[in-house]
Design a protein around this motif. Structure first.
Motif, PDB file in Angstrom:
ATOM      1  N   TYR A  15      39.983  44.311  46.161  1.00 25.65           N
ATOM      2  CA  TYR A  15      41.480  43.634  46.006  1.00 25.65           C
ATOM      3  C   TYR A  15      41.129  42.579  47.231  1.00 25.65           C
ATOM      4  CZ  TYR A  15      45.835  43.259  47.991  1.00 25.65           C
ATOM      5  OH  TYR A  15      47.071  42.497  48.477  1.00 25.65           O
ATOM      6  N   ARG A  16      40.646  43.039  48.319  1.00 23.52           N
ATOM      7  CA  ARG A  16      39.789  41.693  49.640  1.00 23.52           C
ATOM      8  C   ARG A  16      39.609  40.403  48.599  1.00 23.52           C
ATOM      9  NH1 ARG A  16      38.081  44.494  54.725  1.00 23.52           N
ATOM     10  NH2 ARG A  16      39.198  46.022  53.736  1.00 23.52           N
ATOM     11  N   GLN A  17      38.470  40.963  47.986  1.00 22.11           N
ATOM     12  CA  GLN A  17      38.195  39.898  47.193  1.00 22.11           C
ATOM     13  C   GLN A  17      38.187  38.781  46.479  1.00 22.11           C
ATOM     14  OE1 GLN A  17      34.491  42.460  45.832  1.00 22.11           O
ATOM     15  NE2 GLN A  17      32.728  41.669  47.058  1.00 22.11           N
ATOM     16  N   PHE A  18      39.486  39.293  46.053  1.00 22.46           N
ATOM     17  CA  PHE A  18      40.093  38.667  45.154  1.00 22.46           C
ATOM     18  C   PHE A  18      40.661  38.081  45.869  1.00 22.46           C
ATOM     19  CE2 PHE A  18      39.717  41.162  40.766  1.00 22.46           C
ATOM     20  CZ  PHE A  18      39.483  40.465  40.310  1.00 22.46           C
ATOM     21  N   VAL A  19      41.345  38.388  46.455  1.00 22.55           N
ATOM     22  CA  VAL A  19      42.357  37.609  47.746  1.00 22.55           C
ATOM     23  C   VAL A  19      41.384  36.546  48.720  1.00 22.55           C
ATOM     24  CG1 VAL A  19      43.767  37.430  49.733  1.00 22.55           C
ATOM     25  CG2 VAL A  19      43.911  39.520  48.213  1.00 22.55           C
ATOM     26  N   SER A  20      40.462  37.345  49.058  1.00 21.03           N
ATOM     27  CA  SER A  20      39.556  35.826  49.694  1.00 21.03           C
ATOM     28  C   SER A  20      38.981  34.997  48.675  1.00 21.03           C
ATOM     29  CB  SER A  20      38.055  36.860  50.260  1.00 21.03           C
ATOM     30  OG  SER A  20      38.486  38.148  51.229  1.00 21.03           O
ATOM     31  N   ALA A  21      38.774  35.444  47.623  1.00 17.58           N
ATOM     32  CA  ALA A  21      38.821  33.946  46.655  1.00 17.58           C
ATOM     33  C   ALA A  21      39.637  33.225  46.302  1.00 17.58           C
ATOM     34  CB  ALA A  21      38.251  34.290  45.426  1.00 17.58           C
ATOM     35  N   GLY A  22      40.987  33.219  46.482  1.00 15.26           N
ATOM     36  CA  GLY A  22      41.973  32.666  46.352  1.00 15.26           C
ATOM     37  C   GLY A  22      43.301  33.216  45.542  1.00 15.26           C
ATOM     38  N   PHE A  23      43.096  34.682  45.300  1.00 20.19           N
ATOM     39  CA  PHE A  23      43.955  34.632  44.684  1.00 20.19           C
ATOM     40  C   PHE A  23      44.899  35.324  45.480  1.00 20.19           C
ATOM     41  CE2 PHE A  23      40.687  35.140  41.492  1.00 20.19           C
ATOM     42  CZ  PHE A  23      41.390  35.765  40.413  1.00 20.19           C
ATOM     43  N   ASN A  24      46.494  34.979  44.766  1.00 17.04           N
ATOM     44  CA  ASN A  24      47.792  34.944  45.607  1.00 17.04           C
ATOM     45  C   ASN A  24      47.608  36.998  45.998  1.00 17.04           C
ATOM     46  OD1 ASN A  24      50.479  36.089  46.036  1.00 17.04           O
ATOM     47  ND2 ASN A  24      50.808  34.228  45.327  1.00 17.04           N
ATOM     48  N   ARG A  25      47.714  37.512  46.749  1.00 13.13           N
ATOM     49  CA  ARG A  25      47.694  38.747  47.074  1.00 13.13           C
ATOM     50  C   ARG A  25      48.808  39.546  46.364  1.00 13.13           C
ATOM     51  NH1 ARG A  25      50.707  40.740  51.362  1.00 13.13           N
ATOM     52  NH2 ARG A  25      51.721  39.069  52.630  1.00 13.13           N
ATOM     53  N   ASN A  26      49.627  38.920  46.052  1.00 18.01           N
ATOM     54  CA  ASN A  26      51.510  39.441  46.207  1.00 18.01           C
ATOM     55  C   ASN A  26      50.947  39.665  43.665  1.00 18.01           C
ATOM     56  OD1 ASN A  26      52.167  40.506  47.919  1.00 18.01           O
ATOM     57  ND2 ASN A  26      52.878  38.250  48.182  1.00 18.01           N
ATOM     58  N   THR A  27      49.971  39.606  43.831  1.00 23.61           N
ATOM     59  CA  THR A  27      49.873  39.612  42.221  1.00 23.61           C
ATOM     60  C   THR A  27      48.347  39.424  41.707  1.00 23.61           C
ATOM     61  OG1 THR A  27      49.260  37.218  42.222  1.00 23.61           O
ATOM     62  CG2 THR A  27      52.170  37.547  41.876  1.00 23.61           C
ATOM     63  N   VAL A  28      47.688  40.164  42.199  1.00 25.23           N
ATOM     64  CA  VAL A  28      46.040  40.504  41.450  1.00 25.23           C
ATOM     65  C   VAL A  28      46.202  41.539  41.008  1.00 25.23           C
ATOM     66  CG1 VAL A  28      44.008  42.110  42.898  1.00 25.23           C
ATOM     67  CG2 VAL A  28      44.972  39.623  43.624  1.00 25.23           C
ATOM     68  N   SER A  29      46.954  42.567  41.065  1.00 27.16           N
ATOM     69  CA  SER A  29      47.296  43.582  40.270  1.00 27.16           C
ATOM     70  C   SER A  29      47.384  43.283  38.905  1.00 27.16           C
ATOM     71  CB  SER A  29      48.077  44.954  40.915  1.00 27.16           C
ATOM     72  OG  SER A  29      47.781  45.952  40.037  1.00 27.16           O
ATOM     73  N   THR A  30      48.641  42.181  39.495  1.00 28.78           N
ATOM     74  CA  THR A  30      49.265  41.980  37.475  1.00 28.78           C
ATOM     75  C   THR A  30      48.281  41.457  37.060  1.00 28.78           C
ATOM     76  OG1 THR A  30      51.246  42.316  38.452  1.00 28.78           O
ATOM     77  CG2 THR A  30      50.865  40.866  36.976  1.00 28.78           C
ATOM     78  N   MET A  31      47.815  40.076  37.664  1.00 30.70           N
ATOM     79  CA  MET A  31      46.857  39.093  36.866  1.00 30.70           C
ATOM     80  C   MET A  31      45.578  40.127  36.588  1.00 30.70           C
ATOM     81  SD  MET A  31      48.915  36.345  37.266  1.00 30.70           S
ATOM     82  CE  MET A  31      47.541  35.227  36.609  1.00 30.70           C
TER      83      MET A  31
END
Length: 111
Positions: free
Chosen positions: A15-31
């Motif tokens: 999750y942290r890596q997705f956010v660091s890559a620019g993904f919205n932290r509120n939508t990582v799981s949904t995406m």
């Protein structure tokens, strides 16, 4: 791609890596759920591996690429089961049903 394309199925991302890559932290799981529902990826939960960054990482397989050691398993191309835009829209609507973070973001943009 790193590993000359031989690591498909062992693509770990937290999750942290997705956010660091620019993904919205509120939508990582949904995406990630949406990408899996549309057949682009398969998700395998793996925990407690390697460095702190990967401890709670999931393993991903890109369904449009060969996987396995030496790329000996052909792509599953799960995304090809969706034949019409309407089918895709139904899947998106189901995964992003009202009340999820991505639906709230979409609703705010429409307003």
């Amino acid at each position: 791609m790193r590993h000359k394309g031989c690591a498909n199925g062992r693509l770990f991302k937290s999750y942290r890596q997705f956010v660091s890559a620019g993904f919205n932290r509120n939508t990582v799981s949904t995406m990630t759920k949406l990408a899996e529902a549309l057949g682009f990826i398969k998700v395998t939960r793996e925990t407690g591996i390697g460095s702190r960054d990967l401890r709670d990482a999931s393993a991903y397989t890109l369904t449009y690429l060969p996987s396995g050691t030496g790329r000996d398993t052909p792509p599953t191309d799960d995304w090809k089961r969706i034949k019409t835009p309407e089918q895709a829209a139904q899947i998106v609507a189901k995964v992003t049903k009202k009340g999820t973070a991505i639906a709230r973001t979409r609703d705010r943009r429409a307003a």
